[in-house]
Design a protein around this motif. Structure first.
Motif, short mmCIF file in Angstrom:
data_model
loop_
_atom_site.label_atom_id
_atom_site.label_comp_id
_atom_site.label_asym_id
_atom_site.label_seq_id
_atom_site.Cartn_x
_atom_site.Cartn_y
_atom_site.Cartn_z
N GLU A 1 87.01 12.72 -4.11
CA GLU A 1 87.64 11.11 -4.01
C GLU A 1 89.00 12.24 -4.37
O GLU A 1 89.98 11.19 -4.30
CB GLU A 1 87.67 10.12 -4.92
CG GLU A 1 86.40 9.71 -4.35
CD GLU A 1 85.32 8.13 -5.39
OE1 GLU A 1 87.13 7.97 -6.65
OE2 GLU A 1 84.57 7.66 -5.39
N ASP B 1 90.23 13.67 -1.17
CA ASP B 1 90.91 13.04 -0.12
C ASP B 1 92.19 12.63 -0.40
O ASP B 1 93.45 12.33 -0.22
CB ASP B 1 89.95 12.22 -0.14
CG ASP B 1 88.71 12.23 0.40
OD1 ASP B 1 88.85 13.31 1.18
OD2 ASP B 1 88.07 11.45 0.48
N ASP B 2 92.34 12.15 -2.23
CA ASP B 2 93.89 11.90 -2.69
C ASP B 2 94.35 12.84 -2.51
O ASP B 2 95.93 12.55 -2.41
CB ASP B 2 93.71 11.38 -3.92
CG ASP B 2 93.40 9.61 -4.34
OD1 ASP B 2 92.90 9.12 -3.05
OD2 ASP B 2 92.90 9.44 -5.22
N ARG C 1 94.84 14.89 -0.37
CA ARG C 1 94.93 15.52 0.95
C ARG C 1 96.02 14.37 1.05
O ARG C 1 96.74 14.54 2.13
CB ARG C 1 93.94 15.75 2.18
CG ARG C 1 93.86 16.91 1.65
CD ARG C 1 91.73 17.33 2.71
NE ARG C 1 91.25 16.44 2.43
CZ ARG C 1 89.49 16.30 2.04
NH1 ARG C 1 90.61 18.19 1.54
NH2 ARG C 1 88.94 15.88 1.63
N SER C 2 95.89 12.55 0.77
CA SER C 2 96.38 11.94 1.63
C SER C 2 98.14 11.99 0.48
O SER C 2 99.06 10.88 1.29
CB SER C 2 95.16 11.08 1.68
OG SER C 2 95.24 9.88 -0.01
N ALA D 1 98.45 10.17 -2.08
CA ALA D 1 97.58 9.47 -3.01
C ALA D 1 97.76 9.89 -4.48
O ALA D 1 98.30 9.44 -5.43
CB ALA D 1 96.14 8.45 -2.77
#
Length: 272
Positions: A234, A237-238, A240-241, A243
């Protein structure tokens, strides 16, 4: 709070044939602390744990026997003695030693309490037919008895007796002044000895016949590992995005101060 007094060798020998003692092999400070809180009588530890300056804070009242492979893979008597003196200085109450009888005598001459080993001795197993029970014939039972009497004569105060038929171990225990620490040798000895990994269910493979699993921590650690992996994924992913990070994860600067900083950067560029 006053720390509990650890039993002495004399205290333990006075308990022979009066009550069963409990013994665990522990390898971490957390396990040592749990053994203290649970009232385990004896603990075996790796060398690095006895040398940890936090060890006696974790287990101030546990009679502790560090054990390792020294004396079984080529160490001389002098090297073993030197190591034993250091271990005693680090608060070891006794020393596990599966080396030859002359070495055990030498340690005893220096008043170092020694715990020997008989029956199935992993480092000596080639002499008794490999990793299997020892003492299932009258001849081999006599062999174990001779080992015990030799250890006693050499000055050991105790011995681990491993994977020996219960009837044989009981008969031998009744014929020695040493404490016999049973690992798979029945209830007729003086202590019952298990590895913390077995008690806690930490092994994912074979458990020895004498082991008893009281908790399934392997499953808990598997669950924790899944959670750890999910959390890492997670986070990735954060990142990369975009977030992460959010504004709440950073430190702010006053707008006027930031403006001064930028002006300074512009002046430096112009001078260059």
């Amino acid at each position: 709070m006053k720390k509990p007094n650890r039993p002495t060798v004399a205290d333990l020998l006075a308990m022979k044939a009066k009550r069963q003692l409990s013994m665990l092999r522990v390898t971490t400070l957390e396990e040592a602390e749990a053994a203290e809180a649970a009232g385990i009588d004896l603990i075996s530890v790796p060398f690095e744990l006895i040398y940890d300056p936090q060890f006696r804070d974790a287990a101030p009242g546990r009679f502790t026997i560090p054990g390792g492979e020294y004396g079984q893979i080529g160490a001389t008597t002098d090297e073993i003695l030197r190591s034993a003196v250091k271990l005693r200085a680090a608060s070891a109450d006794a020393i596990y030693c599966a080396a030859g009888l002359p070495t055990i005598r030498r340690l005893r001459e220096e008043y170092i309490p020694v715990c020997g080993h008989t029956g199935l001795i992993p480092s000596h197993a080639t002499w008794t037919g490999g990793f299997k029970a020892v003492g299932k014939t009258a001849e081999m039972a006599e062999y174990v008895l001779r080992q015990v009497k030799d250890l006693e004569a050499a000055g050991a105060f105790s011995a681990e007796i491993e994977v020996v038929p219960a009837e044989v171990a009981t008969a031998i225990s009744e014929r020695t002044s040493m404490l016999l620490l049973s690992m798979g040798a029945g209830a007729g000895c003086d202590a019952q000895y298990l590895f913390a990994d077995d008690v806690l269910g930490m092994n994912r493979g074979h458990y020895p016949r004498h082991a008893k699993v009281y908790r399934n921590l392997a499953a808990e650690f598997d669950r924790i590992q899944r959670e750890r992996t999910a959390a890492f994924a997670e986070f990735a992913d954060d990142v990369r995005s975009g977030a992460y990070p959010e504004a709440r994860h950073t430190v702010a600067i006053d707008e006027q101060e930031f403006a001064k900083f930028l002006d300074g950067l512009d002046r430096q560029r112009n001078l260059a």
